[in-house]
Design a protein around this motif. Structure first.
Motif, PDB file in Angstrom:
ATOM      1  N   LYS A  46       0.834  -1.210   0.000  1.00  0.00           N
ATOM      2  CA  LYS A  46       0.000   0.000   0.000  1.00  0.00           C
ATOM      3  C   LYS A  46       0.866   1.256   0.000  1.00  0.00           C
TER       4      LYS A  46
ATOM      5  N   TRP B 179       2.081   1.556  -3.569  1.00  0.00           N
ATOM      6  CA  TRP B 179       1.017   1.813  -4.544  1.00  0.00           C
ATOM      7  C   TRP B 179       0.440   3.226  -4.412  1.00  0.00           C
ATOM      8  N   ARG B 180       0.340   3.735  -3.191  1.00  0.00           N
ATOM      9  CA  ARG B 180      -0.326   5.027  -2.966  1.00  0.00           C
ATOM     10  C   ARG B 180       0.275   6.151  -3.815  1.00  0.00           C
TER      11      ARG B 180
ATOM     12  N   CYS C 119      -0.403   5.504  -7.604  1.00  0.00           N
ATOM     13  CA  CYS C 119      -1.782   5.784  -8.013  1.00  0.00           C
ATOM     14  C   CYS C 119      -2.083   7.276  -8.017  1.00  0.00           C
ATOM     15  N   ASN C 120      -1.643   7.967  -6.978  1.00  0.00           N
ATOM     16  CA  ASN C 120      -1.966   9.391  -6.850  1.00  0.00           C
ATOM     17  C   ASN C 120      -1.367  10.249  -7.957  1.00  0.00           C
TER      18      ASN C 120
ATOM     19  N   GLU D 146      -3.994  11.005 -10.617  1.00  0.00           N
ATOM     20  CA  GLU D 146      -5.210  11.756 -10.320  1.00  0.00           C
ATOM     21  C   GLU D 146      -5.328  12.900 -11.331  1.00  0.00           C
TER      22      GLU D 146
ATOM     23  N   ASP E 276     -11.477   8.620 -13.150  1.00  0.00           N
ATOM     24  CA  ASP E 276     -11.900   7.737 -12.064  1.00  0.00           C
ATOM     25  C   ASP E 276     -10.752   6.851 -11.569  1.00  0.00           C
ATOM     26  N   PHE E 277      -9.565   7.427 -11.461  1.00  0.00           N
ATOM     27  CA  PHE E 277      -8.345   6.681 -11.152  1.00  0.00           C
ATOM     28  C   PHE E 277      -8.444   5.843  -9.882  1.00  0.00           C
ATOM     29  N   ASN E 278      -9.237   6.285  -8.920  1.00  0.00           N
ATOM     30  CA  ASN E 278      -9.293   5.562  -7.644  1.00  0.00           C
ATOM     31  C   ASN E 278     -10.601   4.798  -7.443  1.00  0.00           C
ATOM     32  N   TYR E 279     -11.400   4.664  -8.491  1.00  0.00           N
ATOM     33  CA  TYR E 279     -12.625   3.864  -8.390  1.00  0.00           C
ATOM     34  C   TYR E 279     -12.250   2.403  -8.216  1.00  0.00           C
TER      35      TYR E 279
ATOM     36  N   THR F 187      -7.877  -0.518  -7.278  1.00  0.00           N
ATOM     37  CA  THR F 187      -8.288   0.754  -7.865  1.00  0.00           C
ATOM     38  C   THR F 187      -8.175   0.649  -9.385  1.00  0.00           C
TER      39      THR F 187
ATOM     40  N   GLN G 172      -4.624   0.848 -10.657  1.00  0.00           N
ATOM     41  CA  GLN G 172      -3.898  -0.410 -10.447  1.00  0.00           C
ATOM     42  C   GLN G 172      -4.295  -1.422 -11.524  1.00  0.00           C
TER      43      GLN G 172
END
Length: 166
Positions: free
Chosen positions: A98, A101-102, A105-106, A109, A114-117, A138, A141
């Motif tokens: 995590k 990945w955080r 992923c961010n 944005e 909808d990158f974090n859906y 997400t 990912q």
């Protein structure tokens, strides 16, 4: 119940309300079980469409986003050693994972819609979606892993398998 049957059961007004509800940010809701079912249906539909796509089109030719090249290069720079052919739950869900990945992923944005859906991701890319072979991830990912699988030839097994069955 198949997702199309569930939507049909909602009727026109219910389906319209569901579509509107799904367009609102998650922060607007608590733990409404009806909403959780709608999100699950949306994630399942996305998974079903994607699996049908890689079953029908040679995966190396697929373009999943406008920024596939950026996603792939950043993914492989950050996760050089990640075995995308056979993921383990810890590859996405452990505390260490995590933390890695955080920031990955961010950075997408505002770039990936909808990158974090939430979406469903297959653990073993040679198998279909099933309860044992699926993890919640997400959208960014999902795109990162599936773009890597497509470019590195791992999703070819699904394509070949489905072609040989036809």
């Amino acid at each position: 119940m198949a997702s199309h049957e569930a939507l049909a059961a909602l009727g026109v007004e219910g389906a319209s309300a569901a579509a509107h509800a799904l367009s609102l940010p998650a922060e607007a809701y608590g733990n409404d079980p009806r909403l959780e079912v709608m999100w699950a249906m949306k994630a399942y539909n996305h998974a079903e469409v994607y699996f049908n796509l890689i079953s029908s089109v040679e995966p190396k030719f697929l373009k999943l986003t406008k920024v596939d090249d950026q996603l792939y290069s950043s993914f492989r720079e950050t996760f050089k050693e990640l075995d995308v052919k056979q993921l383990k739950e810890g590859d996405l869900k452990s505390d260490e994972a995590k933390e890695r990945w955080r920031p990955f992923c961010n950075q997408f944005e505002g770039i990936v819609e909808d990158f974090n859906y939430g979406t469903l991701l297959r653990l073993d890319c040679e198998k279909d979606y099933s309860e044992e072979n699926t993890i919640f991830a997400t959208r960014v990912q999902f795109f990162a892993v599936e773009i890597a699988r497509n470019r590195e030839g791992y999703n070819d097994a699904v394509f070949r398998s489905k072609r040989s069955q036809s």
